[in-house]
Design a protein around this motif. Structure first.
Motif, PDB file in Angstrom:
ATOM      1  N   THR A   1       0.820  -1.090   0.122  1.00  0.00           N
ATOM      2  CA  THR A   1       0.059   0.196   0.163  1.00  0.00           C
ATOM      3  C   THR A   1       0.943   1.243   0.182  1.00  0.00           C
ATOM      4  OG1 THR A   1      -0.270  -0.154   2.458  1.00  0.00           O
ATOM      5  CG2 THR A   1      -2.081  -0.918   1.100  1.00  0.00           C
ATOM      6  N   ARG A   2       2.179   1.216   0.730  1.00  0.00           N
ATOM      7  CA  ARG A   2       2.921   2.337   0.694  1.00  0.00           C
ATOM      8  C   ARG A   2       3.567   2.759  -0.603  1.00  0.00           C
ATOM      9  NH1 ARG A   2       5.180   4.962   4.436  1.00  0.00           N
ATOM     10  NH2 ARG A   2       7.088   6.078   4.217  1.00  0.00           N
ATOM     11  N   HIS A   3       3.899   1.544  -1.547  1.00  0.00           N
ATOM     12  CA  HIS A   3       4.348   1.823  -2.842  1.00  0.00           C
ATOM     13  C   HIS A   3       3.160   2.269  -3.847  1.00  0.00           C
ATOM     14  CE1 HIS A   3       6.656   1.612  -6.375  1.00  0.00           C
ATOM     15  NE2 HIS A   3       6.030   0.469  -6.798  1.00  0.00           N
ATOM     16  N   ALA A   4       2.000   1.412  -3.657  1.00  0.00           N
ATOM     17  CA  ALA A   4       0.788   1.619  -4.406  1.00  0.00           C
ATOM     18  C   ALA A   4       0.212   3.303  -4.343  1.00  0.00           C
ATOM     19  CB  ALA A   4      -0.283   0.923  -4.208  1.00  0.00           C
ATOM     20  N   ALA A   5       0.282   3.574  -3.187  1.00  0.00           N
ATOM     21  CA  ALA A   5      -0.095   5.212  -2.893  1.00  0.00           C
ATOM     22  C   ALA A   5       0.696   6.205  -3.683  1.00  0.00           C
ATOM     23  CB  ALA A   5      -0.233   5.471  -1.722  1.00  0.00           C
ATOM     24  N   SER A   6       2.014   5.857  -4.060  1.00  0.00           N
ATOM     25  CA  SER A   6       2.788   6.799  -4.826  1.00  0.00           C
ATOM     26  C   SER A   6       3.108   6.302  -5.994  1.00  0.00           C
ATOM     27  CB  SER A   6       4.179   7.014  -3.772  1.00  0.00           C
ATOM     28  OG  SER A   6       3.694   7.448  -2.653  1.00  0.00           O
ATOM     29  N   ILE A   7       2.832   5.332  -6.608  1.00  0.00           N
ATOM     30  CA  ILE A   7       3.139   4.932  -7.961  1.00  0.00           C
ATOM     31  C   ILE A   7       2.759   5.745  -8.999  1.00  0.00           C
ATOM     32  CG2 ILE A   7       1.510   3.297  -8.439  1.00  0.00           C
ATOM     33  CD1 ILE A   7       3.816   1.027  -9.279  1.00  0.00           C
ATOM     34  N   ASP A   8       3.613   5.721 -10.185  1.00  0.00           N
ATOM     35  CA  ASP A   8       3.090   6.918 -11.175  1.00  0.00           C
ATOM     36  C   ASP A   8       2.089   6.004 -12.027  1.00  0.00           C
ATOM     37  OD1 ASP A   8       4.597   9.231 -10.694  1.00  0.00           O
ATOM     38  OD2 ASP A   8       6.392   8.578 -11.583  1.00  0.00           O
ATOM     39  N   ILE A   9       1.203   6.563 -12.651  1.00  0.00           N
ATOM     40  CA  ILE A   9       0.134   5.998 -13.422  1.00  0.00           C
ATOM     41  C   ILE A   9       0.141   6.830 -14.835  1.00  0.00           C
ATOM     42  CG2 ILE A   9      -2.055   5.071 -13.625  1.00  0.00           C
ATOM     43  CD1 ILE A   9      -0.691   3.555 -11.428  1.00  0.00           C
ATOM     44  N   TRP A  10       0.606   6.292 -15.856  1.00  0.00           N
ATOM     45  CA  TRP A  10       0.865   6.944 -17.070  1.00  0.00           C
ATOM     46  C   TRP A  10      -0.314   7.134 -17.804  1.00  0.00           C
ATOM     47  CZ3 TRP A  10       5.292   8.951 -16.292  1.00  0.00           C
ATOM     48  CH2 TRP A  10       6.390   8.530 -15.671  1.00  0.00           C
ATOM     49  N   GLN A  11      -0.673   8.050 -18.484  1.00  0.00           N
ATOM     50  CA  GLN A  11      -1.689   8.455 -19.389  1.00  0.00           C
ATOM     51  C   GLN A  11      -1.226   7.937 -20.668  1.00  0.00           C
ATOM     52  OE1 GLN A  11      -1.863  12.501 -17.987  1.00  0.00           O
ATOM     53  NE2 GLN A  11      -3.951  12.204 -17.312  1.00  0.00           N
ATOM     54  N   GLY A  12      -2.192   7.306 -21.409  1.00  0.00           N
ATOM     55  CA  GLY A  12      -1.602   6.943 -22.796  1.00  0.00           C
ATOM     56  C   GLY A  12      -1.158   5.496 -23.040  1.00  0.00           C
ATOM     57  N   LYS A  13      -0.563   5.190 -21.871  1.00  0.00           N
ATOM     58  CA  LYS A  13      -0.293   3.763 -21.881  1.00  0.00           C
ATOM     59  C   LYS A  13      -1.119   2.822 -21.252  1.00  0.00           C
ATOM     60  CE  LYS A  13       4.659   5.214 -21.840  1.00  0.00           C
ATOM     61  NZ  LYS A  13       6.042   4.749 -20.929  1.00  0.00           N
ATOM     62  N   ILE A  14      -0.800   1.484 -21.308  1.00  0.00           N
ATOM     63  CA  ILE A  14      -1.804   0.594 -20.950  1.00  0.00           C
ATOM     64  C   ILE A  14      -1.204  -0.333 -19.675  1.00  0.00           C
ATOM     65  CG2 ILE A  14      -3.206  -1.598 -21.438  1.00  0.00           C
ATOM     66  CD1 ILE A  14      -3.177  -0.368 -24.330  1.00  0.00           C
ATOM     67  N   LEU A  15      -1.536  -0.281 -18.626  1.00  0.00           N
ATOM     68  CA  LEU A  15      -1.367  -1.137 -17.404  1.00  0.00           C
ATOM     69  C   LEU A  15      -1.890  -2.388 -17.532  1.00  0.00           C
ATOM     70  CD1 LEU A  15       0.020  -1.574 -14.684  1.00  0.00           C
ATOM     71  CD2 LEU A  15      -1.916  -0.473 -13.776  1.00  0.00           C
ATOM     72  N   VAL A  16      -1.238  -3.682 -17.689  1.00  0.00           N
ATOM     73  CA  VAL A  16      -1.861  -4.811 -17.827  1.00  0.00           C
ATOM     74  C   VAL A  16      -1.771  -5.474 -16.775  1.00  0.00           C
ATOM     75  CG1 VAL A  16      -1.657  -7.032 -19.307  1.00  0.00           C
ATOM     76  CG2 VAL A  16      -0.957  -5.121 -20.331  1.00  0.00           C
ATOM     77  N   ILE A  17      -2.902  -5.944 -16.146  1.00  0.00           N
ATOM     78  CA  ILE A  17      -2.990  -6.773 -15.087  1.00  0.00           C
ATOM     79  C   ILE A  17      -3.253  -8.069 -15.227  1.00  0.00           C
ATOM     80  CG2 ILE A  17      -3.939  -6.630 -12.679  1.00  0.00           C
ATOM     81  CD1 ILE A  17      -4.185  -3.997 -12.918  1.00  0.00           C
ATOM     82  N   GLN A  18      -2.346  -9.083 -14.943  1.00  0.00           N
ATOM     83  CA  GLN A  18      -2.549 -10.674 -15.137  1.00  0.00           C
ATOM     84  C   GLN A  18      -2.118 -11.507 -14.025  1.00  0.00           C
ATOM     85  OE1 GLN A  18       0.205 -10.774 -18.908  1.00  0.00           O
ATOM     86  NE2 GLN A  18      -1.467 -11.759 -19.832  1.00  0.00           N
ATOM     87  N   GLY A  19      -3.338 -11.772 -13.564  1.00  0.00           N
ATOM     88  CA  GLY A  19      -3.133 -12.593 -12.224  1.00  0.00           C
ATOM     89  C   GLY A  19      -2.930 -11.438 -11.282  1.00  0.00           C
ATOM     90  N   ARG A  20      -1.630 -11.948 -10.573  1.00  0.00           N
ATOM     91  CA  ARG A  20      -0.928 -11.227  -9.604  1.00  0.00           C
ATOM     92  C   ARG A  20       0.016 -10.363 -10.165  1.00  0.00           C
ATOM     93  NH1 ARG A  20      -3.328 -10.224  -4.713  1.00  0.00           N
ATOM     94  NH2 ARG A  20      -1.098 -10.572  -3.581  1.00  0.00           N
ATOM     95  N   SER A  21       0.414 -10.388 -11.334  1.00  0.00           N
ATOM     96  CA  SER A  21       1.454  -9.504 -12.025  1.00  0.00           C
ATOM     97  C   SER A  21       0.780  -8.287 -12.783  1.00  0.00           C
ATOM     98  CB  SER A  21       2.285 -10.467 -12.984  1.00  0.00           C
ATOM     99  OG  SER A  21       1.497 -10.837 -14.133  1.00  0.00           O
ATOM    100  N   HIS A  22       1.824  -7.375 -13.021  1.00  0.00           N
ATOM    101  CA  HIS A  22       1.509  -6.291 -13.970  1.00  0.00           C
ATOM    102  C   HIS A  22       2.732  -5.580 -14.605  1.00  0.00           C
ATOM    103  CE1 HIS A  22       3.360  -4.415 -10.482  1.00  0.00           C
ATOM    104  NE2 HIS A  22       3.364  -3.350 -10.954  1.00  0.00           N
ATOM    105  N   ARG A  23       2.207  -5.064 -15.755  1.00  0.00           N
ATOM    106  CA  ARG A  23       3.581  -4.383 -16.612  1.00  0.00           C
ATOM    107  C   ARG A  23       2.645  -3.379 -17.426  1.00  0.00           C
ATOM    108  NH1 ARG A  23       2.598  -6.472 -21.799  1.00  0.00           N
ATOM    109  NH2 ARG A  23       1.248  -8.217 -22.026  1.00  0.00           N
ATOM    110  N   TRP A  24       3.515  -2.631 -17.938  1.00  0.00           N
ATOM    111  CA  TRP A  24       2.985  -1.439 -18.759  1.00  0.00           C
ATOM    112  C   TRP A  24       3.691  -1.764 -20.370  1.00  0.00           C
ATOM    113  CZ3 TRP A  24       0.352   2.552 -17.404  1.00  0.00           C
ATOM    114  CH2 TRP A  24       0.214   2.919 -16.031  1.00  0.00           C
TER     115      TRP A  24
END
Length: 196
Positions: free
Chosen positions: A172-195
């Motif tokens: 939660t500490r990291h999630a609250a500050s992570i950059d979320i980019w505009q124009g890109k796609i955050l792919v969430i598969q199972g427990r993993s994620h990538r841009w």
């Protein structure tokens, strides 16, 4: 679709003038600017390159103006009917309450003690009349259980942070500050994620 939970292709809405100014938008209905419109179309092209049969995805958006416009421009760029998607009220951005419309600099000047409290624990802090990331995470958690197939989801930076904590186990500490980019796609598969 991978085994277990469907894949989420998360797209943050395109840029708004308030993003450029560093203003807290929260639940204020601010439209895209010209850069944001281009980002929405770029996201459509990225999604089409990423998912060969993108027309088979479920499409869901936050009901706010900036997310709906992003979804419609994205779908049009893919050659799909712009308005064939669902709205989900649970995807609305967290509210910053009394701080909406202000920049962080203005918040720190007007309410330095409250701003300092938030900096110490961004995930759990509730702004005056607002909502914490922890509260937002509880609001969006059921969406994960409701997904029945791979989904393109257009929402907000705060919602993406909540999804990363709930779906991927990002601290939660990291999630609250992570950059979320505009124009890109955050792919969430199972427990993993990538841009993408």
């Amino acid at each position: 679709m991978t085994a277990g939970r469907p894949t989420i292709y998360f797209i943050r809405h395109g840029e708004t003038d308030w993003n450029v100014e560093g203003r807290l938008q929260g639940q204020r209905d601010i439209p895209l600017n010209d850069v944001g419109r281009v980002q929405a179309e770029e996201a459509g092209r990225r999604l089409q390159a990423l998912v060969p049969r993108a027309e088979d995805l479920d499409y869901v958006a936050s009901p706010m103006l900036r997310t709906r416009e992003t979804m419609e421009r994205m779908r049009a760029a893919m050659g799909l009917y712009p308005d064939y998607y669902r709205l989900d009220e649970r995807l609305i951005e967290l509210t910053f309450g009394a701080w909406e419309g202000l920049t962080w600099k203005e918040v720190r000047q007007r309410e330095p003690q409250l701003a300092a409290l938030r900096e110490r624990d961004k995930w759990n802090y509730v702004p005056p009349g607002g909502e914490s990331y922890a509260m937002l995470a509880e609001r969006v958690r059921p969406i994960l259980d409701d997904l029945t197939r791979d989904t393109a989801l257009v929402a907000h930076g705060g919602v993406a942070r909540a999804f990363l904590a709930v779906a991927c186990g990002v601290s939660t500490r990291h999630a609250a500050s992570i950059d979320i980019w505009q124009g890109k796609i955050l792919v969430i598969q199972g427990r993993s994620h990538r841009w993408a």
